[in-house]
Design a protein around this motif. Structure first.
Motif, PDB file in Angstrom:
ATOM      1  N   GLU A  66     -84.347  23.397-150.962  1.00 22.02           N
ATOM      2  CA  GLU A  66     -84.079  24.284-151.362  1.00 22.02           C
ATOM      3  C   GLU A  66     -82.954  24.634-151.933  1.00 22.02           C
ATOM      4  N   ALA A  67     -81.708  25.314-150.640  1.00 21.27           N
ATOM      5  CA  ALA A  67     -81.264  25.472-151.007  1.00 21.27           C
ATOM      6  C   ALA A  67     -80.210  24.616-151.006  1.00 21.27           C
ATOM      7  N   HIS A  68     -80.393  23.039-150.675  1.00 19.68           N
ATOM      8  CA  HIS A  68     -79.295  21.912-150.941  1.00 19.68           C
ATOM      9  C   HIS A  68     -79.643  21.157-152.296  1.00 19.68           C
ATOM     10  N   GLU A  69     -80.173  22.266-153.293  1.00 20.28           N
ATOM     11  CA  GLU A  69     -80.623  20.896-154.200  1.00 20.28           C
ATOM     12  C   GLU A  69     -81.255  20.311-154.441  1.00 20.28           C
ATOM     13  N   HIS A  70     -81.645  20.132-153.005  1.00 21.33           N
ATOM     14  CA  HIS A  70     -81.916  17.844-153.275  1.00 21.33           C
ATOM     15  C   HIS A  70     -83.222  17.894-152.233  1.00 21.33           C
ATOM     16  N   HIS A  71     -84.462  17.303-152.576  1.00 21.55           N
ATOM     17  CA  HIS A  71     -85.565  17.618-151.927  1.00 21.55           C
ATOM     18  C   HIS A  71     -85.824  15.994-151.395  1.00 21.55           C
ATOM     19  N   PRO A  72     -86.567  16.025-149.551  1.00 24.94           N
ATOM     20  CA  PRO A  72     -86.522  13.985-149.743  1.00 24.94           C
ATOM     21  C   PRO A  72     -88.098  14.101-150.335  1.00 24.94           C
ATOM     22  N   ASN A  73     -88.244  12.985-149.493  1.00 29.18           N
ATOM     23  CA  ASN A  73     -90.002  11.731-149.616  1.00 29.18           C
ATOM     24  C   ASN A  73     -89.710  11.954-148.060  1.00 29.18           C
ATOM     25  N   TRP A  74     -91.059  12.679-148.051  1.00 26.69           N
ATOM     26  CA  TRP A  74     -91.678  12.427-146.375  1.00 26.69           C
ATOM     27  C   TRP A  74     -93.176  12.832-146.764  1.00 26.69           C
ATOM     28  N   SER A  75     -93.659  12.336-144.846  1.00 28.30           N
ATOM     29  CA  SER A  75     -95.506  12.376-144.780  1.00 28.30           C
ATOM     30  C   SER A  75     -95.019  12.853-143.597  1.00 28.30           C
ATOM     31  N   ASN A  76     -96.287  13.449-143.154  1.00 25.12           N
ATOM     32  CA  ASN A  76     -96.833  14.092-142.000  1.00 25.12           C
ATOM     33  C   ASN A  76     -97.825  13.729-141.555  1.00 25.12           C
ATOM     34  N   VAL A  77     -97.655  12.960-140.499  1.00 27.26           N
ATOM     35  CA  VAL A  77     -99.123  12.911-139.836  1.00 27.26           C
ATOM     36  C   VAL A  77     -99.081  13.021-137.950  1.00 27.26           C
ATOM     37  N   TYR A  78    -100.406  14.377-138.268  1.00 27.36           N
ATOM     38  CA  TYR A  78    -100.785  14.803-136.521  1.00 27.36           C
ATOM     39  C   TYR A  78     -98.801  15.477-136.329  1.00 27.36           C
ATOM     40  N   ASN A  79     -98.137  14.590-135.637  1.00 24.60           N
ATOM     41  CA  ASN A  79     -97.313  15.662-135.233  1.00 24.60           C
ATOM     42  C   ASN A  79     -96.148  14.942-135.524  1.00 24.60           C
ATOM     43  N   LYS A  80     -96.292  13.827-136.052  1.00 24.72           N
ATOM     44  CA  LYS A  80     -94.672  13.309-136.440  1.00 24.72           C
ATOM     45  C   LYS A  80     -94.537  13.584-137.676  1.00 24.72           C
ATOM     46  N   VAL A  81     -93.265  13.784-138.069  1.00 24.01           N
ATOM     47  CA  VAL A  81     -92.723  13.764-139.768  1.00 24.01           C
ATOM     48  C   VAL A  81     -91.805  12.351-139.600  1.00 24.01           C
ATOM     49  N   GLN A  82     -92.220  12.093-141.213  1.00 25.84           N
ATOM     50  CA  GLN A  82     -91.023  11.006-141.305  1.00 25.84           C
ATOM     51  C   GLN A  82     -90.328  11.387-142.549  1.00 25.84           C
ATOM     52  N   ILE A  83     -89.172  11.982-142.691  1.00 22.39           N
ATOM     53  CA  ILE A  83     -88.277  11.842-144.160  1.00 22.39           C
ATOM     54  C   ILE A  83     -87.521  11.044-144.234  1.00 22.39           C
ATOM     55  N   GLU A  84     -87.154  10.565-145.803  1.00 23.46           N
ATOM     56  CA  GLU A  84     -86.639   9.378-146.538  1.00 23.46           C
ATOM     57  C   GLU A  84     -85.590  10.040-147.641  1.00 23.46           C
ATOM     58  N   LEU A  85     -84.303  10.106-147.675  1.00 27.64           N
ATOM     59  CA  LEU A  85     -83.438  10.948-148.030  1.00 27.64           C
ATOM     60  C   LEU A  85     -82.972   9.771-148.929  1.00 27.64           C
ATOM     61  N   THR A  86     -82.148   9.992-150.640  1.00 27.31           N
ATOM     62  CA  THR A  86     -81.757   9.200-151.316  1.00 27.31           C
ATOM     63  C   THR A  86     -82.022  10.314-152.679  1.00 27.31           C
ATOM     64  N   THR A  87     -81.272   9.349-152.975  1.00 29.37           N
ATOM     65  CA  THR A  87     -80.685  10.258-154.628  1.00 29.37           C
ATOM     66  C   THR A  87     -81.072   9.544-155.945  1.00 29.37           C
ATOM     67  N   HIS A  88     -82.319   9.914-156.137  1.00 30.52           N
ATOM     68  CA  HIS A  88     -83.191   9.335-157.336  1.00 30.52           C
ATOM     69  C   HIS A  88     -82.272   9.340-158.257  1.00 30.52           C
ATOM     70  N   ASP A  89     -81.269  10.215-158.873  1.00 33.02           N
ATOM     71  CA  ASP A  89     -80.885  10.340-160.439  1.00 33.02           C
ATOM     72  C   ASP A  89     -79.164   9.869-160.146  1.00 33.02           C
ATOM     73  N   GLN A  90     -78.684   8.765-159.007  1.00 34.82           N
ATOM     74  CA  GLN A  90     -77.595   7.861-158.584  1.00 34.82           C
ATOM     75  C   GLN A  90     -77.939   6.706-158.579  1.00 34.82           C
ATOM     76  N   GLY A  91     -79.576   6.422-159.222  1.00 40.71           N
ATOM     77  CA  GLY A  91     -79.610   5.083-158.587  1.00 40.71           C
ATOM     78  C   GLY A  91     -80.226   4.952-157.961  1.00 40.71           C
ATOM     79  N   ASN A  92     -81.274   5.965-156.776  1.00 37.54           N
ATOM     80  CA  ASN A  92     -82.119   5.310-156.307  1.00 37.54           C
ATOM     81  C   ASN A  92     -80.973   4.989-154.491  1.00 37.54           C
ATOM     82  N   THR A  93     -79.440   5.781-154.428  1.00 34.55           N
ATOM     83  CA  THR A  93     -78.598   5.267-153.474  1.00 34.55           C
ATOM     84  C   THR A  93     -78.610   6.420-152.588  1.00 34.55           C
ATOM     85  N   ILE A  94     -77.693   6.358-151.268  1.00 30.29           N
ATOM     86  CA  ILE A  94     -77.190   7.244-150.274  1.00 30.29           C
ATOM     87  C   ILE A  94     -76.153   8.228-150.977  1.00 30.29           C
TER      88      ILE A  94
END
Length: 76
Positions: free
Chosen positions: A33-61
């Motif tokens: 929220e502070a960065h105004e940028h939100h991750p794609n993520w998932s959680n299974v028990y004790n693992k959190v997977q995060i993916e960061l990409t900028t959607h409005d820039q064509g899904n690039t880093i």
């Protein structure tokens, strides 16, 4: 360590249990929220997977992704 894959920064974080994983996700939510940028993520028990990409820039880093990844790394 963040990896660049398929135009995304990705990392999987592993914690002691679900409660710690969820607490981490809560801290990341406030950072996102502070960065105004939100991750794609998932959680299974004790693992959190995060993916960061900028959607409005064509899904690039972009600098937004790199800055959020750095902020996430700093809270560990």
């Amino acid at each position: 360590m963040w990896k660049e894959e398929d135009n995304k920064l990705t990392q999987t974080f592993e914690f002691k249990d679900f409660q710690e994983a969820f607490a981490f996700m809560t801290r990341v939510a406030f950072l996102a929220e502070a960065h105004e940028h939100h991750p794609n993520w998932s959680n299974v028990y004790n693992k959190v997977q995060i993916e960061l990409t900028t959607h409005d820039q064509g899904n690039t880093i972009t600098e937004k992704d790199r800055k959020l990844a750095e902020a996430i790394a700093a809270i560990l």
